[in-house]
Design a protein around this motif. Structure first.
Motif, PDB file in Angstrom:
ATOM      1  N   PRO A  95       0.610  -1.208  -0.117  1.00 54.25           N
ATOM      2  CA  PRO A  95       0.140   0.119   0.029  1.00 54.25           C
ATOM      3  C   PRO A  95       0.848   1.293  -0.008  1.00 54.25           C
ATOM      4  CG  PRO A  95      -0.776  -1.568   1.569  1.00 54.25           C
ATOM      5  CD  PRO A  95       0.435  -2.167   1.077  1.00 54.25           C
ATOM      6  N   LEU A  96       0.452   2.285  -0.699  1.00 56.17           N
ATOM      7  CA  LEU A  96       1.266   3.637  -0.819  1.00 56.17           C
ATOM      8  C   LEU A  96       1.444   4.134   0.522  1.00 56.17           C
ATOM      9  CD1 LEU A  96      -0.317   5.160  -4.102  1.00 56.17           C
ATOM     10  CD2 LEU A  96       1.701   4.043  -3.958  1.00 56.17           C
ATOM     11  N   HIS A  97       0.649   4.055   1.392  1.00 54.03           N
ATOM     12  CA  HIS A  97       0.734   4.784   2.608  1.00 54.03           C
ATOM     13  C   HIS A  97       1.713   4.335   3.397  1.00 54.03           C
ATOM     14  CE1 HIS A  97      -2.076   1.898   4.042  1.00 54.03           C
ATOM     15  NE2 HIS A  97      -1.726   1.988   5.196  1.00 54.03           N
ATOM     16  N   LEU A  98       2.246   2.784   3.345  1.00 51.13           N
ATOM     17  CA  LEU A  98       3.091   2.059   4.049  1.00 51.13           C
ATOM     18  C   LEU A  98       4.527   2.315   3.404  1.00 51.13           C
ATOM     19  CD1 LEU A  98       1.246  -1.109   5.065  1.00 51.13           C
ATOM     20  CD2 LEU A  98       1.642   0.923   6.258  1.00 51.13           C
ATOM     21  N   ARG A  99       4.698   3.025   2.125  1.00 52.76           N
ATOM     22  CA  ARG A  99       5.846   3.205   1.610  1.00 52.76           C
ATOM     23  C   ARG A  99       6.674   4.418   2.214  1.00 52.76           C
ATOM     24  NH1 ARG A  99       4.514   1.529  -4.847  1.00 52.76           N
ATOM     25  NH2 ARG A  99       3.033   0.043  -4.529  1.00 52.76           N
ATOM     26  N   ASN A 100       8.034   4.184   2.089  1.00 48.98           N
ATOM     27  CA  ASN A 100       8.813   5.257   2.334  1.00 48.98           C
ATOM     28  C   ASN A 100       8.936   6.241   1.194  1.00 48.98           C
ATOM     29  OD1 ASN A 100      10.359   6.972   3.814  1.00 48.98           O
ATOM     30  ND2 ASN A 100      12.267   5.560   3.817  1.00 48.98           N
ATOM     31  N   ALA A 101       9.024   7.619   1.556  1.00 44.73           N
ATOM     32  CA  ALA A 101       9.154   8.447   0.469  1.00 44.73           C
ATOM     33  C   ALA A 101      10.396   9.549   0.628  1.00 44.73           C
ATOM     34  CB  ALA A 101       8.039   9.467   0.405  1.00 44.73           C
ATOM     35  N   PRO A 102      11.568   8.998   0.352  1.00 38.18           N
ATOM     36  CA  PRO A 102      12.991   9.652   0.622  1.00 38.18           C
ATOM     37  C   PRO A 102      13.053  10.834  -0.378  1.00 38.18           C
ATOM     38  CG  PRO A 102      13.494   7.519  -0.182  1.00 38.18           C
ATOM     39  CD  PRO A 102      12.048   7.543  -0.133  1.00 38.18           C
ATOM     40  N   THR A 103      12.454  10.635  -1.546  1.00 43.54           N
ATOM     41  CA  THR A 103      12.492  11.676  -2.594  1.00 43.54           C
ATOM     42  C   THR A 103      11.685  12.358  -2.890  1.00 43.54           C
ATOM     43  OG1 THR A 103      12.094  10.220  -4.404  1.00 43.54           O
ATOM     44  CG2 THR A 103      14.276  10.005  -3.848  1.00 43.54           C
ATOM     45  N   ARG A 104      11.737  13.466  -3.662  1.00 41.41           N
ATOM     46  CA  ARG A 104      10.494  14.326  -3.963  1.00 41.41           C
ATOM     47  C   ARG A 104       9.590  13.673  -5.047  1.00 41.41           C
ATOM     48  NH1 ARG A 104      10.830  20.400  -7.013  1.00 41.41           N
ATOM     49  NH2 ARG A 104       8.797  20.942  -7.325  1.00 41.41           N
ATOM     50  N   MET A 129       9.035  10.706  -5.323  1.00 30.96           N
ATOM     51  CA  MET A 129       7.921   9.494  -4.544  1.00 30.96           C
ATOM     52  C   MET A 129       7.082  10.129  -3.821  1.00 30.96           C
ATOM     53  SD  MET A 129      11.421   7.214  -3.410  1.00 30.96           S
ATOM     54  CE  MET A 129      10.393   5.696  -2.634  1.00 30.96           C
ATOM     55  N   LYS A 130       7.417  11.342  -3.466  1.00 29.27           N
ATOM     56  CA  LYS A 130       6.181  12.193  -2.581  1.00 29.27           C
ATOM     57  C   LYS A 130       5.218  12.553  -3.574  1.00 29.27           C
ATOM     58  CE  LYS A 130       8.996  13.618   1.028  1.00 29.27           C
ATOM     59  NZ  LYS A 130       9.759  15.020   1.726  1.00 29.27           N
ATOM     60  N   GLU A 131       5.476  12.845  -4.993  1.00 27.84           N
ATOM     61  CA  GLU A 131       4.423  13.156  -5.814  1.00 27.84           C
ATOM     62  C   GLU A 131       3.675  12.100  -6.160  1.00 27.84           C
ATOM     63  OE1 GLU A 131       6.791  15.168  -8.880  1.00 27.84           O
ATOM     64  OE2 GLU A 131       7.093  16.800  -7.557  1.00 27.84           O
ATOM     65  N   LEU A 132       4.197  11.021  -6.323  1.00 25.11           N
ATOM     66  CA  LEU A 132       3.586   9.833  -6.679  1.00 25.11           C
ATOM     67  C   LEU A 132       2.715   9.213  -5.562  1.00 25.11           C
ATOM     68  CD1 LEU A 132       6.301   7.829  -8.660  1.00 25.11           C
ATOM     69  CD2 LEU A 132       4.363   8.991  -9.622  1.00 25.11           C
ATOM     70  N   GLY A 133       2.826   9.774  -4.485  1.00 24.57           N
ATOM     71  CA  GLY A 133       1.855   9.516  -3.243  1.00 24.57           C
ATOM     72  C   GLY A 133       2.205   8.590  -2.504  1.00 24.57           C
ATOM     73  N   TYR A 134       3.646   8.391  -2.362  1.00 24.92           N
ATOM     74  CA  TYR A 134       4.223   7.407  -1.287  1.00 24.92           C
ATOM     75  C   TYR A 134       4.465   8.004   0.028  1.00 24.92           C
ATOM     76  CZ  TYR A 134       6.326   4.410  -4.755  1.00 24.92           C
ATOM     77  OH  TYR A 134       6.688   3.592  -5.706  1.00 24.92           O
ATOM     78  N   ALA A 135       3.924   7.337   0.748  1.00 18.88           N
ATOM     79  CA  ALA A 135       3.535   7.880   2.449  1.00 18.88           C
ATOM     80  C   ALA A 135       2.538   8.518   2.645  1.00 18.88           C
ATOM     81  CB  ALA A 135       5.007   8.241   2.812  1.00 18.88           C
ATOM     82  N   LYS A 136       1.777   8.839   1.750  1.00 16.08           N
ATOM     83  CA  LYS A 136       0.755   9.788   1.909  1.00 16.08           C
ATOM     84  C   LYS A 136      -0.539   9.130   2.710  1.00 16.08           C
ATOM     85  CE  LYS A 136      -2.480  12.738  -0.665  1.00 16.08           C
ATOM     86  NZ  LYS A 136      -3.011  13.109  -2.077  1.00 16.08           N
ATOM     87  N   GLY A 137      -0.707  10.088   3.858  1.00 14.31           N
ATOM     88  CA  GLY A 137      -2.063   9.431   4.734  1.00 14.31           C
ATOM     89  C   GLY A 137      -1.465   8.537   5.895  1.00 14.31           C
ATOM     90  N   TYR A 138      -0.257   8.202   5.963  1.00 17.24           N
ATOM     91  CA  TYR A 138       0.076   7.266   7.133  1.00 17.24           C
ATOM     92  C   TYR A 138       0.319   7.868   8.415  1.00 17.24           C
ATOM     93  CZ  TYR A 138       3.743   4.732  10.029  1.00 17.24           C
ATOM     94  OH  TYR A 138       3.968   4.065  10.976  1.00 17.24           O
ATOM     95  N   LYS A 139      -0.220   7.153   9.216  1.00 19.09           N
ATOM     96  CA  LYS A 139      -0.414   7.681  10.585  1.00 19.09           C
ATOM     97  C   LYS A 139       0.780   7.317  11.724  1.00 19.09           C
ATOM     98  CE  LYS A 139      -5.463   7.997  10.209  1.00 19.09           C
ATOM     99  NZ  LYS A 139      -6.768   7.612  10.628  1.00 19.09           N
ATOM    100  N   TYR A 140       1.554   8.262  12.054  1.00 17.92           N
ATOM    101  CA  TYR A 140       2.636   7.917  12.956  1.00 17.92           C
ATOM    102  C   TYR A 140       2.184   7.352  14.240  1.00 17.92           C
ATOM    103  CZ  TYR A 140       7.306   8.263  15.139  1.00 17.92           C
ATOM    104  OH  TYR A 140       8.509   8.068  15.881  1.00 17.92           O
ATOM    105  N   ASN A 141       2.261   6.330  14.692  1.00 15.72           N
ATOM    106  CA  ASN A 141       1.620   5.944  15.976  1.00 15.72           C
ATOM    107  C   ASN A 141       1.977   6.535  16.999  1.00 15.72           C
ATOM    108  OD1 ASN A 141       1.746   3.541  14.002  1.00 15.72           O
ATOM    109  ND2 ASN A 141       0.118   2.947  15.207  1.00 15.72           N
TER     110      ASN A 141
END
Length: 593
Positions: A541-550, A552-564
């Motif tokens: 799932p995209l929200h579980l992926r890491n987004a170290p680059t710009r 990847m962020k634009e592609l939706g990586y790590a979007k919506g992930y809730k930091y517990n």
């Protein structure tokens, strides 16, 4: 010299038998003469006394002697001895007649090649060998002397090897009375066999008994090879000879391969077509599991005969037969037993001292040799030899007594059957694992002792304990895994024999610990789910992926992930792919499809 007829002119005299033979058939006649055991006689007339002693003598060539007249050449009788030019043939024939008269088989196939192959073929029985000692089928037979035991150069187990099924003890399930295989062996109708059993259980002895029966029948040839010293070319040569024997003499060949597991897979493939078509009957002996060490194709063409380790009762019968063969008197034997009778050591005029043995010593050997007849007989021989040698120094004229302490000194300790790379290795580690799983600490300690006393690597046992601590104990006792890892490290530092108590402590701890296979089963369900999944595996799932680059962020990586840690209450968030939403691997059951 003139001839009266044309037929006489076409005859020549044979240089071996002095008979008149047609010139066109002299070559065939010479071959028959030289190969014949009776010196080349072709006539059916009864031989006279001189011909029975040796081959017929050749008439002297008078032309070679000075002063011989033509008339004398016609009338002179043949010499009493043959000319030296042909002495090699006569000497060979005399040697053959002196040793043993050999009659051609019914099939009419006798050749010098067969004599050259005799060194490969198994003797008819142990008694046929001059240094094998006398046969010992019963108490009425002649006994082995103590001096022959010491000076014979052969182990006792080889000297008294049984030559019939009546003397073969301890394998009633395989070749006992009224068994199918027993009837086949007695009728010499031998199928291809794989003899599987521990050392000293009687695999080679059974092969010798089969050879003896086959030799008595006369229609089967028995060849013995050892996989430890035989090459593939030698095997092919034996198979080629078997083909010739079957084609020319209608005689079958039984090929016995000792330690057949020493042959690799390609070498074992050499037997396949010949066992399939019946050119040879294969009998292989192995101490390893044939399922792992013998080709499946070859295994399917043979019958596996499992021979068990000899029981204490069977070992007692083997030792009783050895005692009778050696002419020992047993002290403390039950009344009416064979040992109470007179023995060869009691013969008047015998210069050798009498040798006695305690019944308790024989019982000790039967229980300490671990079902290995070879080990038990060799232990008995070693104890007797040691006592005889000691008596020669102390009091040569006194009688000799072999006691239990002498036997224990010869055996040192129990003969533990254990092969670190074979069947017993896996059997014992499986028993240890299952005993700890069943929380049976006494059984676990016993199997641990069997492995360590048999020479097992302690680090191998320690690695298995680490695995057990996670597989069977698991989260029921989280401290079990550190305990097992510490035991492994301690064994690595200290080594045997000091580390045995460390392993024993860890084994008892794991056996007493509560058990849980929850994690083990859950992970096994995960593996099953992955291996049985149809189509491409679901993406992360995209929200579980890491987004170290710009990008990847634009592609939706790590979007919506809730930091517990940023939330004070539990976070509702999906961590599995959408196709596996709601699955619980702790209770999930794989479908049959």
């Amino acid at each position: 010299m003139a001839h009266d007829g044309g037929e006489a002119a076409d005859t020549v005299r044979c240089p071996v038998c002095s008979g008149e033979v047609g010139a066109s058939g002299i070559n065939a006649h010479l071959d028959t003469c030289l190969l014949s055991n009776n010196g080349g006689h072709l006539s059916n007339s009864k031989p006279d006394t001189a011909s029975e002693i040796g081959p017929p003598m050749k008439k002297a060539r008078l032309s070679l002697r000075p002063g011989a007249s033509a008339e004398h050449r016609e009338t002179e009788q043949p010499h009493a001895a043959p000319l030296h030019v042909f002495s090699v043939f006569h000497a060979k024939n005399r040697a053959t007649k002196a040793d043993k008269p050999v009659a051609p088989p019914s099939g009419g196939c006798t050749s010098p090649e067969e004599k050259r192959r005799e060194q490969r073929e198994t003797p008819t029985a142990a008694a046929s060998s001059p240094d094998a000692g006398p046969p010992v089928p019963g108490h009425a037979e002649r006994h082995l002397s103590i001096s022959s035991l010491l000076d014979g150069g052969k182990p006792l187990a080889e000297k008294i090897r049984p030559s019939s099924l009546e003397e073969y003890f301890g394998q009633n399930k395989a070749v006992g009375e009224n068994t199918l295989l027993r009837r086949m062996l007695e009728s010499a109708d031998i199928p291809s066999l794989i003899l599987w059993g521990p050392p000293g259980c009687g695999k080679t002895t059974l092969a010798h008994i089969i050879a003896t029966n086959c030799k008595k029948k006369g229609s089967t040839r028995f060849v013995t090879l050892s996989a430890t010293s035989t090459t593939t070319n030698e095997v092919r040569e034996v198979i080629k000879q078997a083909q010739n024997e079957l084609r020319l003499c209608k005689r079958k060949t039984i090929l016995f391969i000792d330690e057949i597991h020493r042959f690799n897979k390609s070498q074992q493939d050499t037997f396949l077509p010949h066992v399939e078509c019946g050119t040879v009957t294969l009998i292989g002996a192995t101490t390893e599991n044939p399922s792992f060490q013998v080709n499946a194709a070859l295994l399917s063409r043979c019958r596996v005969l499992v021979l068990e380790r000899l029981s204490a009762e069977a070992m007692a019968a083997v030792l009783e037969r050895a005692v009778s063969a050696l002419g020992l008197r047993v002290l403390g034997a039950p009344e009416g037993s064979a040992e109470d009778g007179a023995t060869s050591t009691d013969c008047p005029g015998d210069s050798e001292p009498k040798v006695y043995i305690e019944q308790k010593a024989l019982d000790t050997i039967a229980h300490l040799c671990d079902g290995d007849a070879r080990s038990g007989l060799n232990g008995l021989q070693m104890a007797i030899q040691a006592r005889i040698n000691a008596s020669k120094l102390d009091a040569p004229a006194q009688d000799i007594l072999v006691q239990e302490d002498h036997v224990k000194e010869g055996l040192q300790r129990s003969h533990i059957l254990y092969d670190k790379a074979g069947e017993e290795h896996y059997n014992c580690i499986s028993a240890l694992h299952k005993s700890m799983r069943g929380s049976h600490e006494n059984a676990a300690l016993y199997w641990l002792g069997r492995m360590l006393e048999g020479g097992e690597d302690p680090l191998y046992v320690a690695r298995r304990l680490v695995r057990f601590a996670s597989e069977d104990v698991g989260i029921a006792d989280p401290s079990a895994l550190p305990q097992a890892v510490s035991a492994f490290q301690a064994c690595h530092f200290i080594g045997m024999p000091e580390c045995e108590v460390i392993l024993a402590q860890c084994v008892v701890y794991l056996a007493r610990a509560p058990k849980s296979v929850e994690v083990y089963k859950a992970y096994d369900n995960v593996k099953t789910c992955l291996r049985t999944h149809r189509g491409p595996l679901p993406p992360v799932p995209l929200h579980l992926r890491n987004a170290p680059t710009r990008l990847m962020k634009e592609l939706g990586y790590a979007k919506g992930y809730k930091y517990n840690p940023a939330f004070s209450e539990p976070v509702e968030q999906e961590y599995l792919p959408a196709e596996l939403k709601g699955i619980d691997f702790f209770t999930w059951q794989p479908s049959d499809q």
